[in-house]
Design a protein around this motif. Structure first.
Motif, PDB file in Angstrom:
ATOM      1  N   MET A   1       0.845  -1.188   0.000  1.00 29.77           N
ATOM      2  CA  MET A   1       0.000   0.000   0.000  1.00 29.77           C
ATOM      3  C   MET A   1       0.884   1.243   0.000  1.00 29.77           C
ATOM      4  N   THR A   2       0.531   2.233  -0.800  1.00 25.86           N
ATOM      5  CA  THR A   2       1.240   3.505  -0.849  1.00 25.86           C
ATOM      6  C   THR A   2       0.873   4.331   0.371  1.00 25.86           C
ATOM      7  N   ASP A   3       1.791   5.130   0.843  1.00 21.45           N
ATOM      8  CA  ASP A   3       1.529   6.009   1.974  1.00 21.45           C
ATOM      9  C   ASP A   3       0.710   7.210   1.496  1.00 21.45           C
ATOM     10  N   TRP A   4      -0.370   7.473   2.150  1.00 20.61           N
ATOM     11  CA  TRP A   4      -1.279   8.561   1.780  1.00 20.61           C
ATOM     12  C   TRP A   4      -1.371   9.591   2.883  1.00 20.61           C
ATOM     13  N   HIS A   5      -1.603  10.839   2.479  1.00 22.63           N
ATOM     14  CA  HIS A   5      -1.871  11.939   3.400  1.00 22.63           C
ATOM     15  C   HIS A   5      -3.211  12.555   3.028  1.00 22.63           C
ATOM     16  N   ILE A   6      -3.757  13.329   3.963  1.00 20.65           N
ATOM     17  CA  ILE A   6      -5.034  13.993   3.706  1.00 20.65           C
ATOM     18  C   ILE A   6      -4.779  15.467   3.376  1.00 20.65           C
ATOM     19  N   ALA A   7      -5.365  15.924   2.275  1.00 20.19           N
ATOM     20  CA  ALA A   7      -5.278  17.330   1.887  1.00 20.19           C
ATOM     21  C   ALA A   7      -6.612  17.986   2.206  1.00 20.19           C
ATOM     22  N   GLN A   8      -6.543  19.271   2.519  1.00 19.17           N
ATOM     23  CA  GLN A   8      -7.774  20.013   2.775  1.00 19.17           C
ATOM     24  C   GLN A   8      -7.666  21.377   2.138  1.00 19.17           C
ATOM     25  N   LEU A   9      -8.801  21.856   1.666  1.00 19.20           N
ATOM     26  CA  LEU A   9      -8.940  23.217   1.155  1.00 19.20           C
ATOM     27  C   LEU A   9     -10.157  23.812   1.822  1.00 19.20           C
ATOM     28  N   ASN A  10     -10.037  25.061   2.261  1.00 22.19           N
ATOM     29  CA  ASN A  10     -11.231  25.808   2.622  1.00 22.19           C
ATOM     30  C   ASN A  10     -11.104  27.191   2.016  1.00 22.19           C
ATOM     31  N   ALA A  99     -18.333  36.175   4.697  1.00 23.60           N
ATOM     32  CA  ALA A  99     -19.713  36.043   4.234  1.00 23.60           C
ATOM     33  C   ALA A  99     -20.150  34.590   4.389  1.00 23.60           C
ATOM     34  N   ARG A 100     -21.419  34.423   4.690  1.00 23.67           N
ATOM     35  CA  ARG A 100     -21.964  33.066   4.820  1.00 23.67           C
ATOM     36  C   ARG A 100     -21.888  32.375   3.457  1.00 23.67           C
ATOM     37  N   PRO A 101     -21.268  31.207   3.404  1.00 22.75           N
ATOM     38  CA  PRO A 101     -21.161  30.529   2.104  1.00 22.75           C
ATOM     39  C   PRO A 101     -22.499  29.957   1.659  1.00 22.75           C
ATOM     40  N   ALA A 102     -22.737  30.017   0.367  1.00 23.19           N
ATOM     41  CA  ALA A 102     -23.975  29.473  -0.189  1.00 23.19           C
ATOM     42  C   ALA A 102     -23.833  27.999  -0.532  1.00 23.19           C
ATOM     43  N   GLU A 103     -22.607  27.499  -0.555  1.00 26.46           N
ATOM     44  CA  GLU A 103     -22.348  26.097  -0.883  1.00 26.46           C
ATOM     45  C   GLU A 103     -21.110  25.628  -0.121  1.00 26.46           C
ATOM     46  N   ALA A 104     -20.732  24.389  -0.339  1.00 23.92           N
ATOM     47  CA  ALA A 104     -19.592  23.814   0.381  1.00 23.92           C
ATOM     48  C   ALA A 104     -18.375  24.729   0.275  1.00 23.92           C
ATOM     49  N   PHE A 105     -17.684  24.905   1.384  1.00 22.65           N
ATOM     50  CA  PHE A 105     -16.502  25.771   1.420  1.00 22.65           C
ATOM     51  C   PHE A 105     -15.246  25.019   1.851  1.00 22.65           C
ATOM     52  N   GLN A 106     -15.399  23.751   2.214  1.00 24.21           N
ATOM     53  CA  GLN A 106     -14.251  22.942   2.621  1.00 24.21           C
ATOM     54  C   GLN A 106     -14.332  21.585   1.937  1.00 24.21           C
ATOM     55  N   VAL A 107     -13.164  21.061   1.553  1.00 21.02           N
ATOM     56  CA  VAL A 107     -13.103  19.745   0.929  1.00 21.02           C
ATOM     57  C   VAL A 107     -11.845  19.025   1.407  1.00 21.02           C
ATOM     58  N   LEU A 108     -11.961  17.714   1.530  1.00 19.90           N
ATOM     59  CA  LEU A 108     -10.843  16.848   1.887  1.00 19.90           C
ATOM     60  C   LEU A 108     -10.641  15.839   0.762  1.00 19.90           C
ATOM     61  N   TRP A 109      -9.405  15.404   0.567  1.00 21.45           N
ATOM     62  CA  TRP A 109      -9.118  14.331  -0.386  1.00 21.45           C
ATOM     63  C   TRP A 109      -7.749  13.745  -0.047  1.00 21.45           C
ATOM     64  N   TRP A 110      -7.558  12.511  -0.477  1.00 19.28           N
ATOM     65  CA  TRP A 110      -6.301  11.812  -0.233  1.00 19.28           C
ATOM     66  C   TRP A 110      -5.289  12.153  -1.307  1.00 19.28           C
ATOM     67  N   VAL A 111      -4.038  12.347  -0.893  1.00 14.82           N
ATOM     68  CA  VAL A 111      -2.932  12.579  -1.824  1.00 14.82           C
ATOM     69  C   VAL A 111      -1.800  11.623  -1.470  1.00 14.82           C
ATOM     70  N   PRO A 112      -1.042  11.200  -2.470  1.00 16.73           N
ATOM     71  CA  PRO A 112       0.130  10.375  -2.153  1.00 16.73           C
ATOM     72  C   PRO A 112       1.107  11.172  -1.285  1.00 16.73           C
ATOM     73  N   ALA A 113       1.736  10.529  -0.340  1.00 18.10           N
ATOM     74  CA  ALA A 113       2.717  11.204   0.516  1.00 18.10           C
ATOM     75  C   ALA A 113       3.745  11.905  -0.360  1.00 18.10           C
ATOM     76  N   GLY A 114       4.052  13.139  -0.018  1.00 15.81           N
ATOM     77  CA  GLY A 114       5.022  13.922  -0.776  1.00 15.81           C
ATOM     78  C   GLY A 114       4.405  14.837  -1.809  1.00 15.81           C
ATOM     79  N   HIS A 115       3.126  14.656  -2.108  1.00 12.24           N
ATOM     80  CA  HIS A 115       2.455  15.496  -3.112  1.00 12.24           C
ATOM     81  C   HIS A 115       1.971  16.786  -2.468  1.00 12.24           C
ATOM     82  N   GLU A 116       2.302  17.911  -3.081  1.00 17.64           N
ATOM     83  CA  GLU A 116       1.804  19.214  -2.653  1.00 17.64           C
ATOM     84  C   GLU A 116       0.767  19.663  -3.675  1.00 17.64           C
ATOM     85  N   PRO A 117      -0.507  19.629  -3.309  1.00 17.72           N
ATOM     86  CA  PRO A 117      -1.546  19.978  -4.279  1.00 17.72           C
ATOM     87  C   PRO A 117      -1.493  21.444  -4.684  1.00 17.72           C
TER      88      PRO A 117
END
Length: 167
Positions: A1-10, A99-117
Motif C-alpha cells: 500500500m502507498t503512503d497517503w496523506h489527507i489534503a484540505q482546502l477551505n 460572508a456566509r457561504p452558499a455552498e460547500a466551502f471545505q473539501v478533503l481528499w487523499w494525496v500520495p505522501a510527498g504530493h503538494e496539491p
C-alpha cells in the motif's frame, strides 16, 4: 500500500478588504494559527506565499476571496487541529469576518505522501464536491472516505473448486 496523506482546502469571502479594520483581528491571528499548525504532530505542508501567508495568494478576481490549503498525515491529526486546538477560537469567529457561504466551502481528499496539491487541483475537488456530494474523490469530515489502495490487483487464492460455485 502507498503512503497517503489527507489534503484540505477551505475558501472564504471576507466581509471587507483584508487590510480593513473589520479584518484586523483575523489577520493578526494568522501567524499564530499557522505556527500552531506547523508545530502539531501530523502536520505535513501548507500553502503559503513568500510572506508565509496564503491570504495573498489570489485565485479569483475578487480580492476578498481567500484560500487555505494544507496536508496532514491523517484525518485525525487535521481534525484535532481544526476542532481541538487554539485554531477553534479563531474559527468560531468566522461569521464576523466572512460572508456566509452558499455552498460547500471545505473539501478533503487523499494525496500520495510527498504530493503538494495546487490551488487549481484543490478547487477542482471543491467543485466536484459541490456538484456530486461526498465521494472518494472529494469529501468532508462529516462524510469521510477511507485511504485508497493503489496497485492492488485481485489475487486468485486458489480455493477448492468444489467450494467455489455451482459449476
Amino acid at each position: 500500500m502507498t503512503d497517503w496523506h489527507i489534503a484540505q482546502l477551505n475558501v472564504a469571502t471576507a466581509v471587507a478588504p483584508l487590510d480593513s479594520p473589520e479584518l484586523a483581528e483575523f489577520m493578526a491571528a494568522l501567524d499564530g494559527v499557522n505556527a500552531l499548525a506547523e508545530a502539531l504532530p501530523g502536520f505535513v505542508w501548507r500553502l503559503k506565499s513568500d510572506s508565509g501567508n496564503a491570504t495573498d495568494i489570489k485565485y479569483s478576481d475578487d480580492p476578498k476571496f481567500i484560500v487555505n490549503m494544507s496536508v496532514w498525515q491523517s484525518v485525525e491529526a487535521l481534525f484535532e487541529f481544526v476542532y481541538h486546538s487554539a485554531h477553534t477560537k479563531v474559527m468560531v469567529r468566522r461569521r464576523e469576518w466572512f460572508a456566509r457561504p452558499a455552498e460547500a466551502f471545505q473539501v478533503l481528499w487523499w494525496v500520495p505522501a510527498g504530493h503538494e496539491p495546487t490551488v487549481e487541483e484543490a478547487m477542482a475537488r471543491l467543485r466536484h464536491l459541490r456538484q456530486h456530494g461526498a465521494t472518494a474523490y472529494a469529501f468532508t469530515f462529516k462524510e469521510r472516505y477511507p485511504v485508497p489502495y493503489v496497485g492492488w490487483t485481485p489475487t486468485d487464492m486458489k480455493p477448492e473448486p468444489y467450494c467455489v460455485g455451482w459449476a
